[in-house]
Each structure stands twice: as C-alpha cells, then as structure tokens.
Design an enzyme around this catalytic site. Structure first.
Site, PDB file in Angstrom:
ATOM      1  N   ASP A  25      28.928  62.665  73.233  1.00 60.41           N
ATOM      2  CA  ASP A  25      29.264  62.930  71.614  1.00 60.41           C
ATOM      3  C   ASP A  25      29.315  61.676  70.786  1.00 60.41           C
ATOM      4  O   ASP A  25      30.075  61.569  70.004  1.00 60.41           O
ATOM      5  CB  ASP A  25      30.411  63.783  71.635  1.00 60.41           C
ATOM      6  CG  ASP A  25      30.634  64.420  70.283  1.00 60.41           C
ATOM      7  OD1 ASP A  25      29.620  64.697  69.477  1.00 60.41           O
ATOM      8  OD2 ASP A  25      31.979  64.851  70.098  1.00 60.41           O
ATOM      9  N   GLY A  84      33.764  62.459  66.988  1.00 63.64           N
ATOM     10  CA  GLY A  84      32.961  61.929  67.944  1.00 63.64           C
ATOM     11  C   GLY A  84      33.597  60.961  68.859  1.00 63.64           C
ATOM     12  O   GLY A  84      34.787  60.592  69.126  1.00 63.64           O
TER      13      GLY A  84
END
Length: 377
Positions: free
Chosen positions: A267, A303
């Site tokens: 991510d 993220g």
C-alpha cells in the site's frame, strides 16, 4: 544464455535447500541440492527467494501512480523492482471519472511495456464512513456503465477493483468484474458480516488491506473481518509495516487464512524510499513523519512507506513465520490472485527466473527479473 547460481540457500514451495539453480532464456530449468554440477555464479550461501509480487501499491521514490505521469510511474516501478518486487500492480485512488480514465490509459501503456503487471482501482465505489485517504466528495455509488468505461480505458490490463459490498448496485458491479476476469476486492467498507458474505457470493475474492478501513471484529456483530477470514474463496491482503496492524493481529489472520490465502502488500505511496515531508496521494495531501504517512487534514493513515523486502523481513523476524511461508505470502499467493502463478511467484522449474538474493539479515543483495540482473549481488 545459461547461468547457474551456486552455493545458495534456495527457498522453494517445498522447503529451504542448500544447492543451486540453472537459468536459460529467462526461465528456471534446473534446481538441485548440494554442489552444482558445473561452475556457476557463487552466492556465498546467501538466500534466494522468488521475486516479490505486490498487488497493491500507489507509488514510491517520490512518484505516484494516481498522478497519471508516465515518467513518474516508470520511476516508481524501477524503485520497487530494486527492492525485489518483480511483479507490481499500480493502484489508483478515488478521483473524477475523467481523471481515472486518463490514468488508466497511461498505466495500460506501461503494462504493455512490461513495467507493471496491471491496474487496481481502489475506489471510487467505497463507503464514505471508511474512506480513509480518499477524497470523500469524489466517492460515488457503483455505476456499471462507468465501470465498463474504466475497464475499456485499461485496455485489458485492469486486474482489481476495491468496492464496498453494501453500497447500492455493488453486487452487480462485483458480478461484472468477475465476468471480465477482474478481481473484486472488498474493502473501505462498513459492511455487516451478512453483507460481506453477499459480496463474496457475488464473486469477490480478495480483502483489501484486512483490518484497515473496515469495522473491527465483534463477538456479537462479527463484521467483515470474520467473513473474509473464514471463507476459503478469499485471499486477505495484509500490510506488515509495524503501523497498520499489530503483530498479534497479523498472526491471528495468518493462522486463520494460512499462507495460501494471505498476500503481503505495501500500500506504498510516494514517500516510500524517501524522507519525511509532504506528498500527494491523488487529490489528497499526505504528511510523512518518522516514516508514517497520514493525511494533512484529519490525520488518517494514508498508505505506507513500506517496501516488499521489509514486509518479508518483518514477517519472518517480527511475526515468526518461516521463510517458506513468508515467500508464499509475498510471492506465490499474490501471483495466484493475478492468475500469474503459472509463470511467477515461486522458484519452480519452468517459471520465469524472478529472484531476490538476501543476505544473512534478510536484506536485499541482488534482484533478477526474467533471468537478467537488475541489481547484481
């Protein structure tokens, strides 16, 4: 061209073996134990694992896939390749339809050049209450016509769609994705246990970053986590960066799903490989401090700055998994999600020679992609 890598600890799906392997024309042709039958390139006892497969990454090295800039996207791919990720899916975030269409067309070009392995739309069909680092004003209900347009822009390279199954029309879009051979992933969702099961029955087969951006486990209202872990049809993504998920909960998920249904992901966003500072993530602004990415407004985790080599190392050292299981979670299982496990994801005769050489501390010492060194050990 033929090359033999000798004096290596080779991690295969069957175990860890002291031995060697031979590569011809970019593919693995022989794997052996003990002394190599011919002189080769000696690795000094270092460990060889399959190239990592990251099915969820937004950027790195200062670049971001959602920006839609081809030069930047190529730099992102090169950065992650240097960290051992030989197969990379480019993830986009929620944006206006024309922005997503343009970005998909750009990324399709990079897919056709072999730099990335596909496109992942994380949004815009996600729950406002669990939007995380997605612009809430751009979220919208699932739209079958819009989804078809996005798939068309991706020219056959769209691999995954993250969607909240409780939204209106979501089950229809999940069915459409499955019919197109696109992985429907459930995430950024406030779904109940029952609604999650409905999404799985419609064809969803991945959990987008399990635990994150979804309700917590409850003993009376189990929510999506229990449904996703219990269903044998679902592969769960996990972010092992020491921030997103506590090691105890990683162990819980890995024990429940097993290595065959667990895919390590990064991510990652633009700050991966960079220092602290301010970075873009689609239309959002992210501040990174001490390596942790959070939205400049609101402070939600946005993220990560993770790379797959670090995720692999943490899975062995912090979570206590074997090299074989860590390799399966970082390579073979995500390759299977993409339908690429016949060509990549493990050190197996006939597959591409996508390899990572690790030192005694499990740091990357070398990277090979399709038989060519991109980082020489």
């Amino acid at each position: 061209m033929s090359v033999t890598l000798s004096d290596a600890r080779v991690v295969t799906p069957d175990g860890v073996h002291d031995g060697w392997l031979t590569i011809e024309d970019g593919r693995i042709t022989h794997i052996g134990r003990g002394r190599a039958p011919r002189d080769g390139f000696g690795l000094g006892g270092r460990t060889v694992v399959p190239g990592f497969v990251d099915i969820h990454s937004h950027g790195g090295a200062g670049g971001s896939f959602p920006d839609g800039d081809p030069a930047s996207a190529a730099e992102v791919a090169a950065f992650h390749l240097g960290c051992g990720t030989t197969t990379l899916v480019a993830s986009l975030v929620t944006a206006a339809p024309d922005t997503l269409t343009r970005a998909a067309a750009t990324l399709a070009d990079l897919c056709e050049q072999g730099l990335i392995a596909g496109i992942h739309f994380e949004g815009p069909y996600i729950a406002r209450s669990r939007c995380g680092a997605h612009e809430p004003t751009l979220l919208r209900e699932p739209d079958r016509a819009e989804f078809r347009a996005l798939v068309k822009a991706g020219r056959g390279h769209v691999r995954m769609l993250t969607i909240a199954p409780e939204l209106p029309n979501a089950l229809d879009v999940i069915r459409d994705a499955a019919a197109e051979g696109i992985v429907a992933a459930l995430g950024h969702s406030d779904a109940t246990y029952e609604q999650t099961l409905e999404g799985i029955e419609a064809g969803a087969s991945v959990a987008t970053h399990l635990y994150n951006a979804m309700p917590s486990l409850g003993h009376r209202a189990p929510g999506p986590i229990a449904a996703l872990l219990q269903d044998e049809r679902v592969t769960v993504e996990l972010i092992n960066d020491g921030v997103h998920v506590h090691p105890a909960m990683l162990r819980l998920a890995m024990d429940a799903a097993g290595a065959d249904r667990t895919a390590l992901i990064t991510d990652a966003m633009a700050a991966a490989g960079m220092g602290d500072g301010r970075y873009p993530l689609g239309p959002m602004t992210v501040d990174v401090k001490d390596g942790v990415a959070r939205l400049a407004e609101g402070g939600s985790i946005a993220g990560s700055t993770l790379t797959m080599d670090v995720a692999f190392r943490r899975t062995v050292r912090e979570v206590g998994r074997s090299l074989v299981d860590a390799a399966r979670m970082a390579s073979l299982t995500p390759a299977r999600v993409l339908g690429l496990d016949g060509e990549a994801g493990s050190i197996t005769v006939g597959k591409y020679a996508d390899l990572v050489v690790l030192d005694d501390d499990l740091n990357v010492a070398g990277v090979m992609r399709r038989g060519a060194w991109v980082r020489h050990p």
